[in-house]
Design a protein around this motif. Structure first.
Motif, mmCIF file in Angstrom:
data_model
loop_
_atom_site.group_PDB
_atom_site.id
_atom_site.type_symbol
_atom_site.label_atom_id
_atom_site.label_comp_id
_atom_site.label_asym_id
_atom_site.label_seq_id
_atom_site.Cartn_x
_atom_site.Cartn_y
_atom_site.Cartn_z
ATOM 1 N N TYR A 112 37.274 21.461 19.491
ATOM 2 C CA TYR A 112 38.909 21.129 20.125
ATOM 3 C C TYR A 112 38.700 20.041 19.062
ATOM 4 C CZ TYR A 112 38.304 23.378 24.807
ATOM 5 O OH TYR A 112 38.020 23.120 25.687
ATOM 6 N N VAL A 160 43.531 17.004 19.294
ATOM 7 C CA VAL A 160 43.683 17.720 20.167
ATOM 8 C C VAL A 160 42.881 16.887 21.822
ATOM 9 C CG1 VAL A 160 43.453 19.798 21.750
ATOM 10 C CG2 VAL A 160 43.823 20.465 19.600
ATOM 11 N N ASN A 211 45.067 14.171 22.656
ATOM 12 C CA ASN A 211 45.831 15.406 24.107
ATOM 13 C C ASN A 211 45.045 14.527 25.104
ATOM 14 O OD1 ASN A 211 48.734 16.870 22.273
ATOM 15 N ND2 ASN A 211 47.813 14.908 21.668
ATOM 16 N N LEU A 218 45.745 23.323 26.665
ATOM 17 C CA LEU A 218 45.106 22.304 26.012
ATOM 18 C C LEU A 218 43.730 22.834 26.598
ATOM 19 C CD1 LEU A 218 46.502 19.526 24.993
ATOM 20 C CD2 LEU A 218 46.492 21.391 23.488
ATOM 21 N N LYS A 260 43.458 24.912 18.112
ATOM 22 C CA LYS A 260 43.750 24.697 18.726
ATOM 23 C C LYS A 260 44.806 23.225 17.940
ATOM 24 C CE LYS A 260 41.612 24.970 23.265
ATOM 25 N NZ LYS A 260 42.951 26.108 23.695
ATOM 26 N N PRO A 294 47.613 20.248 18.704
ATOM 27 C CA PRO A 294 47.596 19.696 19.467
ATOM 28 C C PRO A 294 49.299 19.294 20.058
ATOM 29 C CG PRO A 294 48.482 18.303 17.450
ATOM 30 C CD PRO A 294 47.856 19.269 16.987
ATOM 31 N N ASP A 343 52.634 15.612 19.292
ATOM 32 C CA ASP A 343 52.270 14.951 17.934
ATOM 33 C C ASP A 343 52.271 13.648 17.701
ATOM 34 O OD1 ASP A 343 51.468 14.811 14.983
ATOM 35 O OD2 ASP A 343 51.764 17.049 14.806
#
Length: 280
Positions: free
Chosen positions: A149, A153, A156, A222, A230, A232, A235
């Motif tokens: 990740y 990400v 998030n 996610l 991955k 996001p 953003d």
């Protein structure tokens, strides 16, 4: 550099990117009302240091970025601080903006582990620890999420884990693995909640609203492992660029309108002078 201007713009970008209302954001930061937040975003007031820390921890961002001293929005240090703050809240039985019981806390962690297949959160040995700070550090450090990740990400995920309840997380998980078909998902979710929590929570549970659904589904997608890199969903940097572009366009339009108004006034004055001369 105008730090107040930079902070206000970046604060608004954070809230806008995650589609958080002023009221929601005020609640997240434990502010009495949205007036303080409004004053920050409009350069009327500056936040206390405690507020800056809370903002940075909630979003996983660098305080230096927030106030304009750096262009690096995320660092490994800022993300770790945010994750420690999150799991400290969870360990203190505070999830999704509300106090919960010990059983709910454990179920929340198990749900995150289940959805991520242990890639984001691996609870092996966590519940054998008696000291909460060791449990928190193990939740942050005992997994391989840094490899799978990216920082954006993880940011998030950090925000969504603050916002999404265990109930909605299970609903979204069953919805996604059901091919995003809602048929039977609520029944499956309620059955799962009944086994975990009993009828007190399962019976009144209803399908989440539109915003809650979107957040829960994004969290699931996610969290779930993927062979693809991955990216996001929210953003912040792109949102900031859009806000800055809109601000520049607004300034351009205001200058253009002022110039147009000045030309109109000058033209009007010229006509008046000529008219006066003709009358003479």
């Amino acid at each position: 550099m105008n730090y107040m201007n930079t902070f206000s713009m970046r604060m608004r970008a954070l809230r806008t990117a995650y589609n958080l209302s002023l009221d929601e954001m005020a609640g997240i930061l434990s502010l009495k009302n949205k007036a303080s937040l409004y004053s920050w975003e409009n350069q009327k007031n500056a936040p206390l240091l405690e507020n800056l820390v809370n903002i940075a921890d909630f979003f996983g961002i660098s305080i230096d970025w927030l106030i304009g001293r750096s262009e690096d929005i995320y660092t490994e240090s800022s993300m770790r601080s945010g994750e420690i703050a999150l799991y400290t809240e969870v360990d203190n039985d505070y999830i999704g903006g509300r106090e919960v019981g010990d059983g709910y806390r454990i179920s929340f962690l198990h749900a995150v582990e289940l959805v991520s297949c242990g890639y984001y959160l691996n609870l092996d040995g966590v519940f054998d620890m008696t000291e909460y700070d060791l449990r928190v550090e193990k939740c942050v450090d005992c997994n391989v999420h840094k490899e799978y990740y990216p920082l954006s990400v993880r940011a998030n995920l950090l925000v969504l884990l603050h916002l999404v309840s265990t109930e909605d997380l299970y609903w979204a998980y069953f919805y996604v693995i059901n091919g995003k078909n809602k048929r039977g998902v609520l029944t499956i979710t309620k059955d799962k909640l009944l086994r975990i929590f009993g009828s007190r929570i399962s019976d009144p549970y209803k399908e989440p609203g539109k915003k809650a659904q979107e957040r829960a589904i994004n969290l699931v997608e996610l969290l779930r492992p993927s062979i693809e890199s991955k990216i996001p969903v929210y953003d912040v940097e792109e949102t900031l660029r859009k806000l800055e572009k809109e601000k520049l366009q607004k300034i351009h339009d205001e200058i253009k309108n002022l110039n147009t108004a000045k030309k109109d006034r000058d033209y009007g004055n010229l006509i008046n002078k000529k008219t006066n001369k003709l009358e003479l």
